[in-house]
Design a protein around this motif. Structure first.
Motif, PDB file in Angstrom:
ATOM      1  N   SER A   1      38.982  64.440 126.481  1.00  0.00           N
ATOM      2  CA  SER A   1      38.569  63.620 125.355  1.00  0.00           C
ATOM      3  C   SER A   1      38.179  64.489 124.154  1.00  0.00           C
ATOM      4  O   SER A   1      37.902  65.677 124.295  1.00  0.00           O
ATOM      5  CB  SER A   1      37.387  62.745 125.782  1.00  0.00           C
ATOM      6  N   GLY A   2      38.136  63.862 122.978  1.00  0.00           N
ATOM      7  CA  GLY A   2      37.588  64.519 121.800  1.00  0.00           C
ATOM      8  C   GLY A   2      38.592  64.771 120.693  1.00  0.00           C
ATOM      9  O   GLY A   2      39.557  65.497 120.865  1.00  0.00           O
ATOM     10  N   LEU A   3      38.317  64.173 119.513  1.00  0.00           N
ATOM     11  CA  LEU A   3      39.192  64.319 118.358  1.00  0.00           C
ATOM     12  C   LEU A   3      38.951  65.602 117.570  1.00  0.00           C
ATOM     13  O   LEU A   3      39.894  66.197 117.050  1.00  0.00           O
ATOM     14  CB  LEU A   3      38.997  63.139 117.387  1.00  0.00           C
ATOM     15  N   GLU A   4      37.683  66.015 117.428  1.00  0.00           N
ATOM     16  CA  GLU A   4      37.424  67.096 116.474  1.00  0.00           C
ATOM     17  C   GLU A   4      36.295  68.012 116.921  1.00  0.00           C
ATOM     18  O   GLU A   4      35.380  67.605 117.647  1.00  0.00           O
ATOM     19  CB  GLU A   4      37.116  66.539 115.093  1.00  0.00           C
ATOM     20  N   CYS A   5      36.397  69.252 116.444  1.00  0.00           N
ATOM     21  CA  CYS A   5      35.451  70.274 116.865  1.00  0.00           C
ATOM     22  C   CYS A   5      35.291  71.320 115.769  1.00  0.00           C
ATOM     23  O   CYS A   5      35.991  71.309 114.755  1.00  0.00           O
ATOM     24  CB  CYS A   5      35.911  70.930 118.158  1.00  0.00           C
ATOM     25  N   ALA A   6      34.379  72.239 116.007  1.00  0.00           N
ATOM     26  CA  ALA A   6      34.194  73.396 115.136  1.00  0.00           C
ATOM     27  C   ALA A   6      33.882  74.595 116.016  1.00  0.00           C
ATOM     28  O   ALA A   6      33.209  74.459 117.045  1.00  0.00           O
ATOM     29  CB  ALA A   6      33.066  73.155 114.135  1.00  0.00           C
ATOM     30  N   GLY A   7      34.370  75.759 115.617  1.00  0.00           N
ATOM     31  CA  GLY A   7      34.126  76.945 116.426  1.00  0.00           C
ATOM     32  C   GLY A   7      34.753  78.174 115.806  1.00  0.00           C
ATOM     33  O   GLY A   7      34.991  78.230 114.594  1.00  0.00           O
ATOM     34  N   GLU A   8      35.043  79.176 116.645  1.00  0.00           N
ATOM     35  CA  GLU A   8      35.624  80.436 116.192  1.00  0.00           C
ATOM     36  C   GLU A   8      36.995  80.656 116.828  1.00  0.00           C
ATOM     37  O   GLU A   8      37.201  80.344 118.007  1.00  0.00           O
ATOM     38  CB  GLU A   8      34.711  81.608 116.545  1.00  0.00           C
ATOM     39  N   VAL A   9      37.899  81.197 116.049  1.00  0.00           N
ATOM     40  CA  VAL A   9      39.244  81.490 116.527  1.00  0.00           C
ATOM     41  C   VAL A   9      39.184  82.611 117.568  1.00  0.00           C
ATOM     42  O   VAL A   9      38.543  83.645 117.364  1.00  0.00           O
ATOM     43  CB  VAL A   9      40.163  81.893 115.360  1.00  0.00           C
ATOM     44  N   ILE A  10      39.862  82.372 118.686  1.00  0.00           N
ATOM     45  CA  ILE A  10      40.029  83.390 119.732  1.00  0.00           C
ATOM     46  C   ILE A  10      41.366  84.095 119.576  1.00  0.00           C
ATOM     47  O   ILE A  10      41.469  85.318 119.664  1.00  0.00           O
ATOM     48  CB  ILE A  10      39.947  82.759 121.135  1.00  0.00           C
ATOM     49  N   GLU A  11      42.406  83.296 119.311  1.00  0.00           N
ATOM     50  CA  GLU A  11      43.773  83.836 119.298  1.00  0.00           C
ATOM     51  C   GLU A  11      44.648  82.941 118.445  1.00  0.00           C
ATOM     52  O   GLU A  11      44.479  81.717 118.410  1.00  0.00           O
ATOM     53  CB  GLU A  11      44.293  83.883 120.742  1.00  0.00           C
ATOM     54  N   ALA A  12      45.604  83.541 117.716  1.00  0.00           N
ATOM     55  CA  ALA A  12      46.544  82.793 116.891  1.00  0.00           C
ATOM     56  C   ALA A  12      47.860  83.558 116.815  1.00  0.00           C
ATOM     57  O   ALA A  12      47.958  84.708 117.248  1.00  0.00           O
ATOM     58  CB  ALA A  12      45.966  82.577 115.490  1.00  0.00           C
ATOM     59  N   ASP A  13      48.890  82.919 116.258  1.00  0.00           N
ATOM     60  CA  ASP A  13      50.178  83.586 116.066  1.00  0.00           C
ATOM     61  C   ASP A  13      50.006  84.782 115.121  1.00  0.00           C
ATOM     62  O   ASP A  13      49.133  84.771 114.244  1.00  0.00           O
ATOM     63  CB  ASP A  13      51.189  82.616 115.453  1.00  0.00           C
ATOM     64  N   PRO A  14      50.842  85.803 115.249  1.00  0.00           N
ATOM     65  CA  PRO A  14      50.737  86.976 114.368  1.00  0.00           C
ATOM     66  C   PRO A  14      50.843  86.633 112.881  1.00  0.00           C
ATOM     67  O   PRO A  14      50.223  87.282 112.044  1.00  0.00           O
ATOM     68  CB  PRO A  14      51.904  87.865 114.816  1.00  0.00           C
ATOM     69  N   ASP A  15      51.647  85.616 112.545  1.00  0.00           N
ATOM     70  CA  ASP A  15      51.823  85.240 111.141  1.00  0.00           C
ATOM     71  C   ASP A  15      50.934  84.062 110.731  1.00  0.00           C
ATOM     72  O   ASP A  15      51.145  83.447 109.678  1.00  0.00           O
ATOM     73  CB  ASP A  15      53.285  84.894 110.864  1.00  0.00           C
ATOM     74  N   SER A  16      49.923  83.761 111.541  1.00  0.00           N
ATOM     75  CA  SER A  16      49.033  82.637 111.262  1.00  0.00           C
ATOM     76  C   SER A  16      48.133  82.928 110.065  1.00  0.00           C
ATOM     77  O   SER A  16      47.854  84.082 109.721  1.00  0.00           O
ATOM     78  CB  SER A  16      48.159  82.355 112.494  1.00  0.00           C
ATOM     79  N   ASP A  17      47.657  81.856 109.440  1.00  0.00           N
ATOM     80  CA  ASP A  17      46.656  81.992 108.384  1.00  0.00           C
ATOM     81  C   ASP A  17      45.269  82.268 108.954  1.00  0.00           C
ATOM     82  O   ASP A  17      44.332  82.532 108.195  1.00  0.00           O
ATOM     83  CB  ASP A  17      46.598  80.708 107.541  1.00  0.00           C
ATOM     84  N   PHE A  18      45.135  82.174 110.282  1.00  0.00           N
ATOM     85  CA  PHE A  18      43.846  82.381 110.933  1.00  0.00           C
ATOM     86  C   PHE A  18      43.889  83.627 111.806  1.00  0.00           C
ATOM     87  O   PHE A  18      44.934  83.993 112.335  1.00  0.00           O
ATOM     88  CB  PHE A  18      43.462  81.165 111.780  1.00  0.00           C
ATOM     89  N   ALA A  19      42.708  84.246 111.953  1.00  0.00           N
ATOM     90  CA  ALA A  19      42.584  85.452 112.769  1.00  0.00           C
ATOM     91  C   ALA A  19      41.366  85.315 113.661  1.00  0.00           C
ATOM     92  O   ALA A  19      40.448  84.528 113.371  1.00  0.00           O
ATOM     93  CB  ALA A  19      42.443  86.680 111.870  1.00  0.00           C
ATOM     94  N   PRO A  20      41.330  86.059 114.776  1.00  0.00           N
ATOM     95  CA  PRO A  20      40.156  86.002 115.658  1.00  0.00           C
ATOM     96  C   PRO A  20      38.858  86.229 114.886  1.00  0.00           C
ATOM     97  O   PRO A  20      38.758  87.112 114.039  1.00  0.00           O
ATOM     98  CB  PRO A  20      40.421  87.139 116.649  1.00  0.00           C
ATOM     99  N   GLY A  21      37.884  85.363 115.180  1.00  0.00           N
ATOM    100  CA  GLY A  21      36.584  85.432 114.516  1.00  0.00           C
ATOM    101  C   GLY A  21      36.420  84.478 113.358  1.00  0.00           C
ATOM    102  O   GLY A  21      35.292  84.230 112.900  1.00  0.00           O
ATOM    103  N   ASP A  22      37.530  83.921 112.842  1.00  0.00           N
ATOM    104  CA  ASP A  22      37.429  82.951 111.743  1.00  0.00           C
ATOM    105  C   ASP A  22      36.674  81.708 112.203  1.00  0.00           C
ATOM    106  O   ASP A  22      36.877  81.217 113.319  1.00  0.00           O
ATOM    107  CB  ASP A  22      38.809  82.529 111.249  1.00  0.00           C
ATOM    108  N   ARG A  23      35.819  81.191 111.336  1.00  0.00           N
ATOM    109  CA  ARG A  23      35.077  79.960 111.607  1.00  0.00           C
ATOM    110  C   ARG A  23      35.919  78.782 111.138  1.00  0.00           C
ATOM    111  O   ARG A  23      36.249  78.685 109.955  1.00  0.00           O
ATOM    112  CB  ARG A  23      33.717  79.980 110.912  1.00  0.00           C
ATOM    113  N   VAL A  24      36.274  77.885 112.068  1.00  0.00           N
ATOM    114  CA  VAL A  24      37.210  76.814 111.751  1.00  0.00           C
ATOM    115  C   VAL A  24      36.681  75.457 112.220  1.00  0.00           C
ATOM    116  O   VAL A  24      35.810  75.366 113.088  1.00  0.00           O
ATOM    117  CB  VAL A  24      38.594  77.067 112.389  1.00  0.00           C
ATOM    118  N   MET A  25      37.249  74.425 111.629  1.00  0.00           N
ATOM    119  CA  MET A  25      36.935  73.048 111.996  1.00  0.00           C
ATOM    120  C   MET A  25      38.232  72.259 112.023  1.00  0.00           C
ATOM    121  O   MET A  25      39.211  72.615 111.373  1.00  0.00           O
ATOM    122  CB  MET A  25      35.963  72.421 110.988  1.00  0.00           C
TER     123      MET A  25
END
Length: 330
Positions: A66-90
């Motif tokens: 269950s659950g539509l939405e969350c907030a936390g920190e990036v662990i892993e993303a694609d190499p060409d992603s706009d996000f990197a480990p440690g980014d604070r995201v929602m």
């Protein structure tokens, strides 16, 4: 072997939450285009409750987290992603947020606005994007307009009050529960709080000096929708957000014809998926307002995920003033 995590899983559909349980499951494997997020806060939305019953328009196959939405920190993303480990995201997806780790489509995430903690960020996304899409994107909200907002004690209703006020509208908050009027006044600080039981058109007319409302924002439906058709000004808009009353209303088409108003259907998530550039613009506008301190989500209570039932039952019993936020790791 992937490490285990605690999740809230809907094993089977039920009307009393008996099919929903806290359990341990392996952390998700990230797929291309997804971002793995360590979840520090996740907020409860009305569709989450409906999906445990099979009553929402999106019907995931059981079992599902269950659950539509969350907030936390990036662990892993694609190499060409706009996000990197440690980014604070929602952000989030249609399911999967009530977990210690979630794998979320990159398009469903954004950076947390400066100044917001994880609980506030988790509480902001769906509620404020719904409010902004309905009030601004679809209805062109202007400064000084009268806006009647139903379900004003809920997360979406309070977000709509907060946003409309921040943009200079004159807000009338409405609730069906007399005992909530003082709390809504203190939280939302609208021009007035009215009871939406029975006939409320004359009350609205008196508050607006006969102008009625340019926009009516209705997550309730049923009898509230019926009476709201009498509260819309000529040329105004009545926004259909949902049906928390349990009854989907009917309307004779001569009513909007004679009164010259429009009925607008609102599905904020689907709107953003179909028009991703507009979804990005909406998120950017909301983030700017949050960073300027002009909007802030109302949180009724923050609970460890182990107390999930308290949050779901408080929502089902209409006890809340604002959002419930769960902390999956607590």
């Amino acid at each position: 072997m992937r490490p285990k995590m605690r999740v809230l899983r809907v094993e089977k559909l039920s009307d009393d939450l008996s099919g929903t349980t806290l359990s341990d499951t392996p952390e998700p494997e990230r797929k291309p285009g997804e971002v793995l997020v360590r979840v520090y806060a996740a907020s409860l939305n009305f569709p989450d409750l409906l999906m445990t019953r099979g009553d929402y328009q999106f019907k995931p196959k059981t079992p599902f987290i269950s659950g539509l939405e969350c907030a936390g920190e990036v662990i892993e993303a694609d190499p060409d992603s706009d996000f990197a480990p440690g980014d604070r995201v929602m952000g989030g997806n249609k399911t999967g947020a009530f977990a210690e780790v979630a794998s979320v489509p990159e398009r469903g995430l954004s950076r947390i606005p400066f100044g917001l903690d994880f609980p506030k960020a988790a509480a902001m996304g769906a509620a404020y994007s719904t409010a902004y899409t309905g009030l601004v994107e679809l209805c062109g909200l202007k400064q000084g307009q009268w806006v009647l907002i139903h379900g004003a004690s809920g997360g979406v209703g309070l977000a709509a009050c907060d946003l409309a006020k921040a943009l200079g509208a004159r807000v009338i908050a409405a609730t069906g529960i007399e005992a909530k009027r003082t709390a809504i006044q203190e939280s939302a600080q609208p021009e007035a709080v009215v009871l939406s039981n029975g006939r409320f058109r004359e009350t609205v007319s008196k508050i607006t000096n006969g102008q009625l409302c340019n926009i009516v924002f209705d997550p309730v439906g049923g009898d509230v929708f019926d009476e709201s058709t009498r509260c819309v000004a000529f040329g105004g808009k009545l926004v259909v957000v949902g049906f928390t009353s349990g009854r989907i209303a009917d309307i004779a088409t001569n009513i909007p014809l004679i009164k010259g108003f429009s009925i607008v259907g609102l599905r904020a998530g689907e709107y953003a998926r179909r028009f991703p550039e507009r979804g990005t613009a909406i998120n950017t506008a909301i983030a700017r307002l949050a960073e300027e301190g002009r909007i802030s989500p109302a949180i009724d209570r923050t609970l460890p995920l182990s107390q999930w039932r308290e949050g779901f039952e408080a929502m089902a019993n209409r006890e809340l003033i604002g959002k419930v936020v769960f902390k999956p790791g607590a």
